[in-house]
Scaffold this motif. Sequence first.
Motif, mmCIF file in Angstrom:
data_model
loop_
_atom_site.group_PDB
_atom_site.id
_atom_site.type_symbol
_atom_site.label_atom_id
_atom_site.label_comp_id
_atom_site.label_asym_id
_atom_site.label_seq_id
_atom_site.Cartn_x
_atom_site.Cartn_y
_atom_site.Cartn_z
ATOM 1 N N VAL A 119 -8.350 -2.114 -1.672
ATOM 2 C CA VAL A 119 -7.931 -1.763 -3.020
ATOM 3 C C VAL A 119 -9.146 -1.292 -3.808
ATOM 4 C CG1 VAL A 119 -6.876 -2.685 -5.123
ATOM 5 C CG2 VAL A 119 -6.070 -3.440 -2.902
ATOM 6 N N ALA A 133 0.827 -1.205 0.000
ATOM 7 C CA ALA A 133 0.000 0.000 0.000
ATOM 8 C C ALA A 133 0.866 1.261 0.000
ATOM 9 C CB ALA A 133 -0.924 0.000 1.211
ATOM 10 N N THR A 188 -5.028 -2.919 3.631
ATOM 11 C CA THR A 188 -5.584 -1.726 2.999
ATOM 12 C C THR A 188 -6.470 -2.123 1.829
ATOM 13 O OG1 THR A 188 -3.627 -0.444 3.601
ATOM 14 C CG2 THR A 188 -5.023 0.459 1.867
ATOM 15 N N CYS A 224 -5.067 2.004 -4.154
ATOM 16 C CA CYS A 224 -5.873 1.885 -2.933
ATOM 17 C C CYS A 224 -7.114 2.776 -2.901
ATOM 18 C CB CYS A 224 -5.006 2.196 -1.716
ATOM 19 S SG CYS A 224 -3.575 1.112 -1.584
#
Length: 640
Positions: free
Chosen positions: A126, A102, A124, A109
Motif C-alpha cells: 500500500v 487490492a 499487495t 496501492c
Amino acid sequence: MSRLWWQDPFRMFQTNLREIDAGLDVEEVLDYLVEFGADTWLLSVGGILSNYPTDLDVQTRNPYLSQRASGDLVGDAVKAAGRRGIRVMGRMDFSKIDHRRAEQHPDWCFVDAAGDPQVYNGLTSVCPSGDYYQAKLFDVLDEVLDRYPVDGFFCNWMSFNEVDYSRAYRGVCHCLACMSRYAEYAPGESLPEDKGSPGYETWQRFAREILADLTGRIRDHLAQRRPEAPLVLGDRADIVFHEANNAVGRPLWHHRTSEAVSSAKTFRPAVPVLTNSVGFVDMPYRMAGEEPHHFAQYLVQAIARGANPSTYIMGTPKDNPYECLHVAGELTRFHRDHHDVYRELVPAATTLLVRPDQFKSGATREFQGLYLALLQRHVPFDVLPEERLGDIELGRYAVVVLPDLGPLGDAPAIDRYCAAGGAVVATGNSGIVAEEIQLECLPAVRRLASHDTEEAVRSLHLRTGYGVVPVVGAFDLVEPSARAEIGQRALSRAPYGPPEKCYGHLELEHAGRLRASYGEGRAVMLPWTVGRAYREVGLSAHRELVVDEVLWAGGQQVETGLPEQVEIVLGESVAGRVIHLLNRSGDADQRFAEPLPIGPSWIQLLDAESVELLRAGVRLPVIDGRVELPALGLFETLVF
C-alpha cells in the motif's frame, strides 16, 4: 496532566505472531513476560490480519481465532494482562492488503514506474499517499480504541516500500495519489523512477514529509481519543522507535544501536526511545536465534544511551526459545531493578559528533572513523543527525565535530555558536561550497583545488607530529586566512612504483591543519578525510591527529587506566550522574564475540566522594580524585 506511563522507564517484549498463533495461551505468555522482567507486551492486533473480531471491511479477521473460546485474542490478552499489571500495546501493519481489496481499491496501492503493483506472498503493498493510509487507518484505530483499553500503538513498516522482503529494489511509487501530491510539492519536476533518477533527493524529502505529516496526524488522533496511549514510530512520535537487527550480507557496524539511540536522545532528550531488539538472525531466517553476545550488545548499547529495552521474537517464547533470550532477560531485569537510575536518563557529553545526511554516502566512512577515534581515546560524545543541527541548543556542547559534510544547511547557526564561545572541528569539505568557505569561523579564505578521487590522493602524505601519514579519500587545498595557525604540511605526490623511481616528495605550503580563534570560540579545519583514513587503514596516527584537535578545541577526555576497548558513555538521571562502561573487546569481524574481562583499573572522578557500581553491587570511595575499579565484564554502570 499527570505524568504518563511511558515517560518513565519501561521494558517491552514483542511477540510477532503468525496467523496460526491466534490460539496462544495468554496466561503462559504473561508468566514468561513477568519472569523475563518486561512490563509491556507488544501484541499483533490489526492491519494485514485482525486478531480480534473486526467489523470493518478493510481488515481480515484471522481465521484461527476460531481456536479461542472467546474468538478474540486481543480481548483475552488485554483482560489478562490488566490483572497482572502488564500493559498491552497494539502492533498494527497497514503496509499491505490482500488481493480482493487490492482489486477493489487499486488507488490505495503502490505502483511502480511501469504501472505494476508490488505483490509479495499474495499481499499487495500500500502507498502512504493513498486513502488506505490517509483515511482508513484511522477507522481501524478507532475500532480498536472503542473496544479495548490498549496502552499504545506501533505501526510497522509505515514507509514507501522501495525494497521488498527479498531486498529487491522496486523503485519510486507512481500511483495517482503520489503523482498528484508530487506535482504540488515540486511543480514542473517529473516524478523520478528510482534512486538513480534526477530528482530522487527531492522525492526523498517529499516522502519524508508525507510520512511526518501522517505520523503527526496519528499522534494527534490518539492524543484526543486516549492520551495515555502513545504512538511508537519515527523521531516525531511520542516514542522514537529503533529496531536493532542483523542482516545477512550487510556489513556490521558494531555501534549502530548506540549511534541511533544517541541521535534521537540528543535531538529530543526528554522523548523516550524504544530499542526493539530482534531475537533472530534475519527476516528470512526467523527460526534461527541471534548469537547471545551479539544480542547483548543491542540492549547494553540501548540502555547506556537512555533507551528502553525491548526484545522481539517470532511467534511465542514456547515455540521459539532462542538461546539469546537468556541474556536478554538478564539485562531486562537489570534495567527493571534500577528503575530510578534510568528514569530521565539524558546525554551529558560535552562533545557533539554530527551524523551526515543519508545522501552524503561518502561522508559515512568519515563519520564512522571519527566515531571510533573519539570512543577509543575516551572522549565521550553525543550524536546528532545533520538535518537537526538547527533544532537544538548547540551551546550545551564545548565542541561540535563536522565530518566531511560539504555544504551545510544552517551555517550561520554554527558561526554564532562558535563566536559565542563554542568550538568547531571540521574535517574534509565541511562548510565548503565550490570555492567558497561557507563557515566564517573556519580559518580559510577560499578553496583553491580539490583532490577527491583515489588516484588524485594516491601517494599524497602529510608531515605531522606523529610522523608522515597518508591521505586517504580526499584533500582540499585552501588559502589560509590571516588568523590561521598552520600545521601538517603536505608532501607532494611522487612515483610509488617501481621502487627505483619512488622518490621526489617535496614539502609544500598546503596545510593539513588550520587553527584559529573566532570571537570567543575556536575553530579547527582539517581539509582532508582523516576519519575515513582511520576507518579504512587503521593507523593510530590518524586517530591521534584528529582527537588532539578535538582536545585542543576544548573536548573532554576521561582520565582512566581502562584500555581503548572500553567505551565510556556519560549521562544524567534523577539518580545523579551516570557513567556506563561498555566492554567492546568482543567486537570482531562481522560478529560480536564474548568480551574478555578487563582490569582491574581506575577512573578519575574529581567531584565525587564515592560511587556505586550497580553490576558489581558495591559502593567504592573516590580517593584523591579517582576510584579503583574491579575487573569489567560485559558492562558496568557507575552512579554518583
